[in-house]
Design a protein around this motif. Sequence first.
Motif, PDB file in Angstrom:
ATOM      1  N   LYS A  63       3.211   2.497   2.624  1.00 48.12           N
ATOM      2  CA  LYS A  63       4.110   4.053   2.473  1.00 48.12           C
ATOM      3  C   LYS A  63       3.454   5.509   2.391  1.00 48.12           C
ATOM      4  O   LYS A  63       2.180   4.983   1.270  1.00 48.12           O
ATOM      5  N   SER A  64       3.284   6.316   2.914  1.00 48.11           N
ATOM      6  CA  SER A  64       3.162   7.249   2.550  1.00 48.11           C
ATOM      7  C   SER A  64       3.744   7.988   2.518  1.00 48.11           C
ATOM      8  O   SER A  64       4.869   8.396   3.405  1.00 48.11           O
ATOM      9  N   ALA A  69       0.567  -1.009  -0.167  1.00 48.42           N
ATOM     10  CA  ALA A  69       0.427  -0.222  -0.214  1.00 48.42           C
ATOM     11  C   ALA A  69       1.239   0.902   0.485  1.00 48.42           C
ATOM     12  O   ALA A  69       2.075   1.134   0.588  1.00 48.42           O
ATOM     13  N   ASP A  70       0.606   2.241  -0.906  1.00 51.47           N
ATOM     14  CA  ASP A  70       1.553   3.270  -0.987  1.00 51.47           C
ATOM     15  C   ASP A  70       0.802   4.469  -2.003  1.00 51.47           C
ATOM     16  O   ASP A  70      -0.043   4.187  -2.616  1.00 51.47           O
ATOM     17  N   THR A  71       0.711   5.521  -1.259  1.00 50.46           N
ATOM     18  CA  THR A  71      -0.002   6.839  -1.525  1.00 50.46           C
ATOM     19  C   THR A  71       0.906   7.994  -1.000  1.00 50.46           C
ATOM     20  O   THR A  71       2.604   7.844   0.120  1.00 50.46           O
ATOM     21  N   HIS A  72       1.252   8.418  -1.927  1.00 48.74           N
ATOM     22  CA  HIS A  72       2.251   9.857  -2.210  1.00 48.74           C
ATOM     23  C   HIS A  72       1.303  10.995  -1.513  1.00 48.74           C
ATOM     24  O   HIS A  72       1.845  12.536  -1.242  1.00 48.74           O
ATOM     25  N   VAL A  82       3.229   6.664  12.105  1.00 51.57           N
ATOM     26  CA  VAL A  82       2.804   5.711  11.976  1.00 51.57           C
ATOM     27  C   VAL A  82       2.688   5.504  13.264  1.00 51.57           C
ATOM     28  O   VAL A  82       3.116   4.987  14.484  1.00 51.57           O
ATOM     29  N   THR A  83       1.856   4.379  13.339  1.00 52.46           N
ATOM     30  CA  THR A  83       0.771   3.277  13.918  1.00 52.46           C
ATOM     31  C   THR A  83       0.864   2.180  13.651  1.00 52.46           C
ATOM     32  O   THR A  83       0.154   2.140  12.573  1.00 52.46           O
ATOM     33  N   SER A 108       6.837  -4.245   7.017  1.00 48.84           N
ATOM     34  CA  SER A 108       7.112  -2.492   6.707  1.00 48.84           C
ATOM     35  C   SER A 108       6.467  -1.371   7.000  1.00 48.84           C
ATOM     36  O   SER A 108       5.106  -1.350   6.299  1.00 48.84           O
ATOM     37  N   ALA A 109       6.417  -0.278   7.264  1.00 49.50           N
ATOM     38  CA  ALA A 109       5.527   0.271   7.168  1.00 49.50           C
ATOM     39  C   ALA A 109       6.345   2.669   7.870  1.00 49.50           C
ATOM     40  O   ALA A 109       6.967   2.456   9.186  1.00 49.50           O
ATOM     41  N   HIS A 110       6.146   3.410   6.723  1.00 46.69           N
ATOM     42  CA  HIS A 110       7.568   4.317   7.100  1.00 46.69           C
ATOM     43  C   HIS A 110       5.980   5.773   5.977  1.00 46.69           C
ATOM     44  O   HIS A 110       5.244   5.893   5.255  1.00 46.69           O
ATOM     45  N   SER A 111       6.673   6.580   6.653  1.00 51.27           N
ATOM     46  CA  SER A 111       5.823   7.955   6.681  1.00 51.27           C
ATOM     47  C   SER A 111       6.763   8.894   6.900  1.00 51.27           C
ATOM     48  O   SER A 111       7.988   9.334   7.464  1.00 51.27           O
TER      49      SER A 111
END
Length: 269
Positions: free
Chosen positions: A205-206, A184-187, A263-264, A255-258
């Motif tokens: 990722k956001s 899942a990826d959003t700009h 990030v939760t 993997s969770a990145h902003s």
Amino acid sequence: MHAQSHRARFRRTSLVLTATSVAAATALLSGCGAQASSDKTPERRAFALQGKTLTIDSDDSALELVPADGDKVRVTRWFEGSVVLGGDPKVTWSMKDDRLSLRMKCSGVVADCAAKHRVEIPRDVAVKVSNSDGSVRAVGFRSPLSVKTSDGGIYVRDSRGALDLRSHDGSVRGEGIRSGQIKADTHDGSVDLGLRTVPDRVDAKSHDGSVTLGLPTRGAGTGGGKIAYRLDTGAHDGSVDVGVPRDDRSAHRVSAHSWDGKVTVRSAN
């Protein structure tokens, strides 16, 4: 004298036309925008599908995707539109091999159009979607699902197949997810995914928005033990809150990145 009179009449006529155009445009702008749901007589069509993958290429439309029985792709279309000083608005649909194309033409001095498509897809077919300027909603898929939007949100529920969800300008949401592989990826938007089963791999990722993941922390059954995850988290301009067990040797990788947002990673049970 005659020439001056002719020029005066020409100028008055031009002013009348301009005033009329402005009045019509103002009237249209002052009203409510077009709503596809206002179409009380939607059109329906069925398309034969070649192969086990359906590619949907769409623009300027909200899409609703559902799995269905049968071997054909069935499309329901709602459309409302009006144009001031321009060509008549229209929508088109076509299928070639495994590609379903959905198009809308709506241009003029003032153009106000809206379209929605509901696409019923055979249950064992993998789906790839590219939608420009419109949201995508998909519910109940067991086959792999890939969705890309350039200006619209993505919502997925009760998915079991592999997921690849990407939005350039919109949020990505998922509920009741049972997929083993998830991207899942959003700009520009948030990512919020709730999982019901333990995944093998999650990449979320956001670039400009929060990232929230709800992960199961107990195995299946009443006697299931605790589940730990191999986590890779980070926020360039925001906090990180992790509420699930960690284990760098776990086979379940998350993997969770902003870049700009919180990030939760929390327990879902």
